[in-house]
Design an enzyme around this catalytic site. Structure first.
Site, PDB file in Angstrom:
ATOM      1  CG  HIS A 122      19.554  43.916  20.456  1.00 38.07           C
ATOM      2  ND1 HIS A 122      19.413  42.621  20.015  1.00 38.07           N
ATOM      3  CD2 HIS A 122      19.863  44.637  19.358  1.00 38.07           C
ATOM      4  CE1 HIS A 122      19.634  42.557  18.719  1.00 38.07           C
ATOM      5  NE2 HIS A 122      19.905  43.766  18.289  1.00 38.07           N
TER       6      HIS A 122
ATOM      7  CG  ASP B  90      18.123  40.110  21.941  1.00 32.32           C
ATOM      8  OD1 ASP B  90      17.650  41.120  22.484  1.00 32.32           O
ATOM      9  OD2 ASP B  90      18.857  40.159  20.940  1.00 32.32           O
TER      10      ASP B  90
ATOM     11  CB  SER C 213      18.551  43.133  15.304  1.00 28.93           C
ATOM     12  OG  SER C 213      19.937  42.931  15.295  1.00 28.93           O
TER      13      SER C 213
END
Length: 392
Positions: free
Chosen positions: A109, A150, A231
């Site tokens: 992402h 992811d 992230s």
């Protein structure tokens, strides 16, 4: 204003010193500590610089990991200026870490919405012992992704006519042997503040992260602070080994306050190896869209209701029946003789298979008789899995 505060602080210390009766320890020691902190003493005693063994270990983890933690950025768009901060770096999207001599791993992402050749990787030059260390921006190119976990792999290229900066891969641990209560460290770029570290513990294991079409199984829950920008960065154990990739925050308020989740490194390693080998991750594909578990619960139907079937998929060819005009079709009750209670159970079992494997699907099928009565029968279908359709 800052200097003025400093003067008043020093004055207060001096006044306090004058009102004390000095002794070998006690008030005098406290005053000396205050003078040292105020910058009025030149030489700090050894006890003033002492750190606990736990603090020294945490600092060593940070020093060792810093060269292997990067910021994932994007190229500037037409008419766009660099960040207004004095470092002049390109816009930061998230974090990543060095996997091998030429690749960086991050979250899917983080790079999902930019071109595969518009990625830039920012390294911190740790050889410069300065309060303002230099940063090197290198071109990155997307090798492959696995949206279902992811995960993304980026290849790093050296500047034209130059050699690639020394890549320092982070050591990998094992997420399968983790225990709740272990100390962990999250390093990344929260809110663009590069190479920030937070400390916590493993608060839980085997969590399910439902952020897309397919839930991510076995996630690590931690109370280490994870914020936007973390992230893709590593979650490290007390020895500095990567045990997970920081991915999401579960929050009820919509803010950054909540529970941090990381994808286990065992899952990441398996998928990164496949991406480096073939550019993608192939999974067993049934071709079934499941109805929300709440529908099965409300209708008191055991298993998972089949909402729709992908045309020309293994499920359609095998004869799986979806919902039609509001009428319930098949409900999956077992996969390979293992009872199914939720969609998560199905994905967990499918993750153990690869394309070409044959699975046995147990179905609860309602049949309407000519009399108008409805009977229920148990049906078993052998289905050969195909490969999950690749996303462009």
């Amino acid at each position: 204003m800052r200097r003025r505060c400093g003067r008043w602080g020093a004055l207060a210390l001096v006044l306090a010193a004058r009102s004390c009766t000095f002794s070998a320890s006690g008030p005098r020691r406290r005053v000396v500590q205050g003078l040292v902190q105020a910058g009025l003493a030149r030489a700090a005693p050894a006890w003033a610089e002492a750190r606990t063994s736990e603090e020294r270990s945490a600092a060593q983890v940070f020093r060792d990991a810093t060269p292997g933690v990067v910021s994932v950025s994007r190229s500037l768009r037409p008419g766009e200026r660099r960040r207004p901060a004095e470092d002049g770096l390109p816009p930061s999207l998230g974090s990543g870490f060095v996997w091998d001599e030429s690749h960086v791993v991050t979250n899917y992402h983080v790079v999902r919405d930019i071109g595969p050749q518009d990625i830039q990787i920012v390294f911190l030059d740790t050889s410069v012992k300065d309060d303002m260390p230099t940063r090197e921006v290198l071109k990155g190119e997307l090798v492959g992704t696995d949206p279902f976990t992811d995960t993304a792999v980026v290849k790093v290229y050296p500047p034209v006519g130059k050699r690639l900066v020394p890549m320092r891969p982070l050591p990998l641990g094992k997420s399968s042997s983790l225990e709740v209560g272990q100390s962990v460290f999250a390093i990344g770029n929260p809110f663009g503040l590069d190479h920030s570290m937070s400390k916590g513990i493993i608060s839980g294991k085997s969590r399910t992260l439902d952020i897309g079409e397919r839930p991510i199984q076995g996630c690590i829950q931690t109370d280490a602070s994870i914020n936007p920008g973390n992230s893709g960065g590593p979650l490290l154990d007390a020895t500095g080994r990567v045990i997970g990739v920081n991915t999401a925050i579960l929050t009820a308020s919509g803010t950054s306050a909540g529970v941090g989740l990381a994808i286990p490194v065992d899952t990441v390693k398996k998928n990164v190896d496949l991406i480096l080998k073939q550019g993608f991750v192939a999974r067993g594909f049934l071709g079934i869209t499941f109805a929300p578990d709440a529908i099965s619960d409300a209708l008191q139907i055991p298993g998972v209701v089949v909402f729709s079937v992908v045309p020309n998929s293994p499920a359609e060819r095998a004869g799986v029946r979806p919902m039609l005009n509001g009428t319930i079709g098949d409900a999956i009750t077992a996969l390979d003789s293992t009872p199914i209670k939720s969609g998560t159970d199905i994905f967990r079992l499918l993750d153990k298979h690869v394309p070409g494997d044959v699975v046995s699907l147990g179905l609860r099928r309602a049949r309407r008789e000519e009399s108008g009565d409805t009977t229920v029968e148990q049906v078993f279908l052998n289905i050969t899995l195909s490969s999950t359709p690749r996303r462009k």
